[in-house]
Design a protein around this motif. Sequence first.
Motif, short mmCIF file in Angstrom:
data_model
loop_
_atom_site.label_atom_id
_atom_site.label_comp_id
_atom_site.label_asym_id
_atom_site.label_seq_id
_atom_site.Cartn_x
_atom_site.Cartn_y
_atom_site.Cartn_z
N UNK A 162 0.89 -1.40 0.06
CA UNK A 162 0.09 -0.05 0.18
C UNK A 162 0.73 1.14 0.12
N UNK A 163 0.68 2.13 -1.03
CA UNK A 163 1.34 3.54 -0.98
C UNK A 163 0.55 4.57 -0.58
N UNK A 164 0.97 5.38 0.32
CA UNK A 164 0.09 6.35 0.90
C UNK A 164 0.93 8.01 0.67
N UNK A 165 0.13 8.73 0.16
CA UNK A 165 1.05 10.02 0.13
C UNK A 165 0.57 10.96 1.26
N UNK A 166 1.48 11.38 1.83
CA UNK A 166 1.30 12.69 2.86
C UNK A 166 1.10 13.92 2.16
N UNK A 167 -0.17 14.40 2.14
CA UNK A 167 -0.39 15.71 1.66
C UNK A 167 0.49 16.70 2.54
N UNK A 168 0.47 16.70 3.63
CA UNK A 168 1.80 17.43 4.74
C UNK A 168 2.19 16.68 5.66
N UNK A 169 3.43 17.01 6.08
CA UNK A 169 4.03 16.00 7.09
C UNK A 169 3.30 15.90 8.42
N UNK A 170 2.82 14.71 8.66
CA UNK A 170 2.05 14.44 9.71
C UNK A 170 2.70 14.43 11.04
N UNK A 171 2.01 14.53 12.23
CA UNK A 171 2.61 14.63 13.42
C UNK A 171 2.21 13.13 14.10
N UNK A 172 2.54 13.23 15.20
CA UNK A 172 2.63 11.67 15.82
C UNK A 172 1.42 11.08 15.83
N UNK A 173 0.14 11.70 15.64
CA UNK A 173 -1.29 11.08 15.32
C UNK A 173 -1.17 10.23 13.99
N UNK A 174 -0.63 10.83 13.28
CA UNK A 174 -0.28 10.44 11.68
C UNK A 174 0.69 9.39 11.56
N UNK A 175 1.44 9.03 12.67
CA UNK A 175 2.35 8.17 12.31
C UNK A 175 1.96 6.97 12.98
N UNK A 176 0.75 6.49 13.01
CA UNK A 176 0.05 5.11 13.42
C UNK A 176 0.13 4.26 12.18
N UNK A 177 0.82 2.97 12.40
CA UNK A 177 0.89 1.98 11.35
C UNK A 177 -0.35 1.69 10.90
N UNK A 178 -0.48 1.49 9.76
CA UNK A 178 -1.85 0.86 9.16
C UNK A 178 -2.30 -0.52 9.82
N UNK A 179 -0.96 -1.41 9.96
CA UNK A 179 -1.47 -2.59 10.36
C UNK A 179 -1.89 -2.43 11.71
N UNK A 180 -1.69 -1.63 12.50
CA UNK A 180 -2.34 -1.46 13.63
C UNK A 180 -3.81 -1.75 13.71
#
Length: 384
Positions: A162-180
């Motif tokens: 899965x390829x995900x594009x970050x529209x803007x650099x995320x903070x810690x809330x956006x760094x949660x792995x999809x697998x979780x």
Amino acid sequence: MPTSSTDRPTTPPTVWPARGRHVGSAAEDTVRHTLRRLKDSRVLDDFHELPGERPQEQAAGVRIFEARWKAPEAVTVRARLILEPHSAGGQEWILLAEAEDAWDPAWPSPATMFWPDDPDVTWDRDAATGLRLRGINTLPDDDKAVRRLLKEAGHSPWNIHVVVHEAMTPDHRGRVPLADRLPPGLRHRVVEHRAAPQQLRVVNWALEDFGVQVPRGGAVILPGTPAPAGYEARDFSVRSVFLDGTEPAELLAAVTSFAALPRPLSPDAQEALTGLREDWRLLTMAEELERERKLVAMYAEALEAMTQSRDLYREAAERAAEALAAYRESAGSAPAGPPPSRTPAASPLRGLTRTLDRLRLPGRPPRQGTDGRDDTHPPSRQDD
């Protein structure tokens, strides 16, 4: 986009496949320890370890681990893990599990029956790319490296990329792995690639060969090679993925739907599935008894076929002997023919000449010999 293959068999709905790499040391000891711990806690019914089946596998240090457990609703699951040394270090593993019923993603992951579910144990590396299965993998800064990495990911027939594009650099809330957030049965089959905001163009340039594109601030699931039947890029492209800590429901649904597609089996997956079904050694007493009964029935059928073949051969031999005796008897009672003549055979040319003379038309003068006499009648013996 890569087309789906009609020549390869597809993964049965009862089968859970995965492939990866253990990049640390003592992979076999890690697996043994996990299996013993889970058997002692009665999570597993039983497990068994054996060497590679072929001489070359045994020489290469291949180890095979088999395990059996019960999924919810008392569904029996059998799984086989194959460990073999990797040329780049560590060990590569192939894991196939098959249930008595269609596989439910909500069931426990077969990977956690062999490997500890600990982020510090480095068994969870994707075999094609070397990236983590349970984390976030940031794309490299170099454009050529991005293209090379995504090409390897796009051709992978095993795990889901899965390829995900970050529209803007995320903070810690956006760094949660999809697998979780995925169901347990998918957590160890998905590789998540993260593209930085400025990498959208190079990512889509690298993905042109696969006929897919990543929307700005969205995600796409790579089809693999060959693509599964029913794959359409628009169905597995998510326009917006909010990396703000909220659950990406649309992306999770797309990954779950993709995992349910009948994906083609690669040659090594076919071989592993054949080994799981035909070379399984971890049998219960009832399975052992049933196996012996089948062997006895097979041997009885083979013996019956050999007996019938022997009887047919004996009958044919007896008939041949009777025919030979009858022939000899008839040959001995037949009257003896006249003794062979010792008169030398006449010249074929002279016989033909005489036949033509007898058929000569009336009124035609007789043929003259070289001395001018009639050659029809033999010369007179008066001169004698």
